[in-house]
Design a protein around this motif. Structure first.
Motif, PDB file in Angstrom:
ATOM      1  N   TYR A  92     -68.231 -53.803   9.317  1.00  0.00           N
ATOM      2  CA  TYR A  92     -68.539 -53.721  10.740  1.00  0.00           C
ATOM      3  C   TYR A  92     -69.233 -52.390  10.970  1.00  0.00           C
ATOM      4  CZ  TYR A  92     -64.376 -50.745  10.912  1.00  0.00           C
ATOM      5  OH  TYR A  92     -63.460 -49.754  10.680  1.00  0.00           O
ATOM      6  N   TYR A  93     -69.820 -52.270  12.119  1.00  0.00           N
ATOM      7  CA  TYR A  93     -70.431 -51.007  12.507  1.00  0.00           C
ATOM      8  C   TYR A  93     -70.103 -50.729  13.963  1.00  0.00           C
ATOM      9  CZ  TYR A  93     -73.892 -54.183  14.445  1.00  0.00           C
ATOM     10  OH  TYR A  93     -74.495 -55.199  15.122  1.00  0.00           O
ATOM     11  N   TYR A  94     -70.320 -49.523  14.348  1.00  0.00           N
ATOM     12  CA  TYR A  94     -70.251 -49.120  15.742  1.00  0.00           C
ATOM     13  C   TYR A  94     -71.179 -47.927  15.905  1.00  0.00           C
ATOM     14  CZ  TYR A  94     -66.943 -45.836  13.659  1.00  0.00           C
ATOM     15  OH  TYR A  94     -66.359 -44.894  12.840  1.00  0.00           O
ATOM     16  N   VAL A  95     -71.601 -47.705  17.122  1.00  0.00           N
ATOM     17  CA  VAL A  95     -72.441 -46.551  17.434  1.00  0.00           C
ATOM     18  C   VAL A  95     -71.527 -45.497  18.035  1.00  0.00           C
ATOM     19  CG1 VAL A  95     -74.339 -45.702  18.870  1.00  0.00           C
ATOM     20  CG2 VAL A  95     -74.496 -47.957  17.778  1.00  0.00           C
ATOM     21  N   ILE A  96     -71.665 -44.270  17.554  1.00  0.00           N
ATOM     22  CA  ILE A  96     -70.853 -43.177  18.089  1.00  0.00           C
ATOM     23  C   ILE A  96     -71.770 -42.185  18.808  1.00  0.00           C
ATOM     24  CG2 ILE A  96     -70.863 -42.004  15.850  1.00  0.00           C
ATOM     25  CD1 ILE A  96     -68.164 -40.750  16.682  1.00  0.00           C
ATOM     26  N   ASN A  97     -71.388 -41.869  20.030  1.00  0.00           N
ATOM     27  CA  ASN A  97     -72.050 -40.815  20.787  1.00  0.00           C
ATOM     28  C   ASN A  97     -71.411 -39.517  20.314  1.00  0.00           C
ATOM     29  OD1 ASN A  97     -72.634 -38.819  22.715  1.00  0.00           O
ATOM     30  ND2 ASN A  97     -72.811 -40.333  24.365  1.00  0.00           N
ATOM     31  N   LEU A  98     -72.179 -38.715  19.588  1.00  0.00           N
ATOM     32  CA  LEU A  98     -71.637 -37.501  18.977  1.00  0.00           C
ATOM     33  C   LEU A  98     -71.338 -36.405  20.000  1.00  0.00           C
ATOM     34  CD1 LEU A  98     -73.967 -37.475  15.872  1.00  0.00           C
ATOM     35  CD2 LEU A  98     -71.548 -38.113  15.932  1.00  0.00           C
ATOM     36  N   THR A  99     -71.825 -36.551  21.214  1.00  0.00           N
ATOM     37  CA  THR A  99     -71.573 -35.529  22.229  1.00  0.00           C
ATOM     38  C   THR A  99     -70.193 -35.660  22.856  1.00  0.00           C
ATOM     39  OG1 THR A  99     -72.524 -36.769  24.094  1.00  0.00           O
ATOM     40  CG2 THR A  99     -74.036 -35.431  22.767  1.00  0.00           C
ATOM     41  N   ASN A 100     -69.604 -36.877  22.785  1.00  0.00           N
ATOM     42  CA  ASN A 100     -68.281 -37.059  23.401  1.00  0.00           C
ATOM     43  C   ASN A 100     -67.360 -37.994  22.610  1.00  0.00           C
ATOM     44  OD1 ASN A 100     -69.298 -39.589  23.925  1.00  0.00           O
ATOM     45  ND2 ASN A 100     -69.466 -39.299  26.141  1.00  0.00           N
ATOM     46  N   SER A 101     -67.759 -38.400  21.415  1.00  0.00           N
ATOM     47  CA  SER A 101     -66.967 -39.251  20.509  1.00  0.00           C
ATOM     48  C   SER A 101     -66.680 -40.647  21.042  1.00  0.00           C
ATOM     49  CB  SER A 101     -65.642 -38.559  20.131  1.00  0.00           C
ATOM     50  OG  SER A 101     -65.904 -37.385  19.403  1.00  0.00           O
ATOM     51  N   THR A 102     -67.455 -41.115  22.018  1.00  0.00           N
ATOM     52  CA  THR A 102     -67.264 -42.482  22.507  1.00  0.00           C
ATOM     53  C   THR A 102     -68.012 -43.465  21.615  1.00  0.00           C
ATOM     54  OG1 THR A 102     -69.112 -42.266  24.053  1.00  0.00           O
ATOM     55  CG2 THR A 102     -66.889 -41.789  24.905  1.00  0.00           C
ATOM     56  N   ASN A 152     -80.742 -31.417  18.014  1.00  0.00           N
ATOM     57  CA  ASN A 152     -79.282 -31.493  18.030  1.00  0.00           C
ATOM     58  C   ASN A 152     -78.900 -32.970  17.993  1.00  0.00           C
ATOM     59  OD1 ASN A 152     -78.687 -28.647  18.376  1.00  0.00           O
ATOM     60  ND2 ASN A 152     -79.604 -28.884  20.405  1.00  0.00           N
ATOM     61  N   LEU A 153     -77.940 -33.315  17.150  1.00  0.00           N
ATOM     62  CA  LEU A 153     -77.563 -34.714  16.963  1.00  0.00           C
ATOM     63  C   LEU A 153     -76.872 -35.276  18.196  1.00  0.00           C
ATOM     64  CD1 LEU A 153     -76.382 -34.468  13.296  1.00  0.00           C
ATOM     65  CD2 LEU A 153     -78.460 -35.557  14.153  1.00  0.00           C
ATOM     66  N   ILE A 154     -77.218 -36.515  18.514  1.00  0.00           N
ATOM     67  CA  ILE A 154     -76.646 -37.199  19.671  1.00  0.00           C
ATOM     68  C   ILE A 154     -75.913 -38.471  19.252  1.00  0.00           C
ATOM     69  CG2 ILE A 154     -77.219 -38.440  21.801  1.00  0.00           C
ATOM     70  CD1 ILE A 154     -79.610 -36.573  22.109  1.00  0.00           C
ATOM     71  N   GLN A 155     -76.421 -39.170  18.245  1.00  0.00           N
ATOM     72  CA  GLN A 155     -75.898 -40.505  17.941  1.00  0.00           C
ATOM     73  C   GLN A 155     -75.924 -40.802  16.451  1.00  0.00           C
ATOM     74  OE1 GLN A 155     -77.135 -43.964  20.460  1.00  0.00           O
ATOM     75  NE2 GLN A 155     -78.228 -44.503  18.598  1.00  0.00           N
ATOM     76  N   SER A 156     -74.953 -41.614  16.033  1.00  0.00           N
ATOM     77  CA  SER A 156     -74.871 -42.080  14.659  1.00  0.00           C
ATOM     78  C   SER A 156     -74.402 -43.530  14.662  1.00  0.00           C
ATOM     79  CB  SER A 156     -73.864 -41.213  13.895  1.00  0.00           C
ATOM     80  OG  SER A 156     -73.634 -41.723  12.603  1.00  0.00           O
ATOM     81  N   VAL A 157     -74.875 -44.289  13.696  1.00  0.00           N
ATOM     82  CA  VAL A 157     -74.324 -45.622  13.453  1.00  0.00           C
ATOM     83  C   VAL A 157     -73.387 -45.470  12.270  1.00  0.00           C
ATOM     84  CG1 VAL A 157     -74.798 -47.998  12.776  1.00  0.00           C
ATOM     85  CG2 VAL A 157     -76.374 -46.817  14.309  1.00  0.00           C
ATOM     86  N   ASN A 158     -72.116 -45.794  12.470  1.00  0.00           N
ATOM     87  CA  ASN A 158     -71.127 -45.732  11.393  1.00  0.00           C
ATOM     88  C   ASN A 158     -70.848 -47.142  10.904  1.00  0.00           C
ATOM     89  OD1 ASN A 158     -71.067 -43.022  11.878  1.00  0.00           O
ATOM     90  ND2 ASN A 158     -68.912 -42.916  12.389  1.00  0.00           N
ATOM     91  N   ILE A 159     -70.871 -47.305   9.598  1.00  0.00           N
ATOM     92  CA  ILE A 159     -70.664 -48.605   8.973  1.00  0.00           C
ATOM     93  C   ILE A 159     -69.449 -48.499   8.071  1.00  0.00           C
ATOM     94  CG2 ILE A 159     -71.696 -50.387   7.516  1.00  0.00           C
ATOM     95  CD1 ILE A 159     -74.433 -48.795   8.157  1.00  0.00           C
ATOM     96  N   HIS A 160     -68.491 -49.397   8.267  1.00  0.00           N
ATOM     97  CA  HIS A 160     -67.298 -49.434   7.426  1.00  0.00           C
ATOM     98  C   HIS A 160     -67.276 -50.764   6.692  1.00  0.00           C
ATOM     99  CE1 HIS A 160     -65.001 -46.309  10.055  1.00  0.00           C
ATOM    100  NE2 HIS A 160     -66.046 -45.804   9.429  1.00  0.00           N
ATOM    101  N   THR A 161     -67.209 -50.690   5.360  1.00  0.00           N
ATOM    102  CA  THR A 161     -67.203 -51.882   4.522  1.00  0.00           C
ATOM    103  C   THR A 161     -65.917 -51.908   3.710  1.00  0.00           C
ATOM    104  OG1 THR A 161     -69.602 -51.681   4.298  1.00  0.00           O
ATOM    105  CG2 THR A 161     -68.473 -53.153   2.758  1.00  0.00           C
ATOM    106  N   ASN A 162     -65.207 -53.019   3.777  1.00  0.00           N
ATOM    107  CA  ASN A 162     -63.989 -53.165   2.983  1.00  0.00           C
ATOM    108  C   ASN A 162     -64.409 -53.387   1.531  1.00  0.00           C
ATOM    109  OD1 ASN A 162     -61.672 -54.094   1.641  1.00  0.00           O
ATOM    110  ND2 ASN A 162     -60.815 -54.882   3.530  1.00  0.00           N
TER     111      ASN A 162
END
Length: 169
Positions: free
Chosen positions: A47-57, A147-157
């Motif tokens: 799965y993935y999610y987008v993380i707002n690096l400025t507030n961790s949402t 300055n970084l604002i956003q990342s796509v985090n991907i977690h694979t089992n």
């Protein structure tokens, strides 16, 4: 000149395939970049999610997040993802993130969007046990000062491949 009219050597090859539309058509729906990135790097259920690096949402969650972790609602903050992590793996994650930051500083802000970090840790699954997940972070947005604002985090089992955490340092 209309660039869609330019011929290139692959047109003939592509036109030989009946699954490609022949008449000109504008693209109406482009798959979200998060999905493309997530599926490109997956070697198991992910799965993935987008993380707002400025507030961790978190936003733009892939539906597998609920299934793999047995959740009923999408996490809204990174802390909710970290809470799924095996407590013994938190120091390892902190050390891995420190190494990522060191490398980013070494390479310079102008290279942020060319980087992807990855490492493994255990996360609680829908079955109630901890399994090994491969974490990847693809930096996707920065402000005008790099300055970084956003990342796509991907977690694979990857439990089906290995159960051993490998240290990146």
């Amino acid at each position: 000149m209309d660039h869609s009219e330019k011929k290139h050597p692959l047109v003939e090859v592509w036109n030989s395939y009946s699954g490609i539309r022949k008449e000109k058509k504008h693209i109406a729906h482009i798959p979200p970049i998060e999905r493309i990135i997530g599926e490109m790097f997956a070697i198991g259920e992910f799965y993935y999610y987008v993380i707002n690096l400025t507030n961790s949402t978190l936003s733009h969650h892939h539906p597998n997040l609920l299934k793999l972790h047995g959740l009923t609602e999408y996490p809204q903050n990174l802390k909710e993802i970290i809470d799924l992590t095996h407590p013994d793996d938190i120091p390892f994650i902190m050390k891995a993130e420190e190494k990522v930051i060191q490398k980013m500083m070494e390479l310079g802000k102008e290279n942020h969007l060319y980087l992807k970090s990855s490492y493994c840790f255990r996360m609680k699954t829908a079955r109630g046990n901890y399994e090994l997940f491969h974490h990847q972070a693809v930096l996707t947005m920065e402000d005008e000062d790099h300055n970084l604002i956003q990342s796509v985090n991907i977690h694979t089992n990857i439990h089906h491949i290995t159960q051993k955490i490998r240290t990146p340092y």
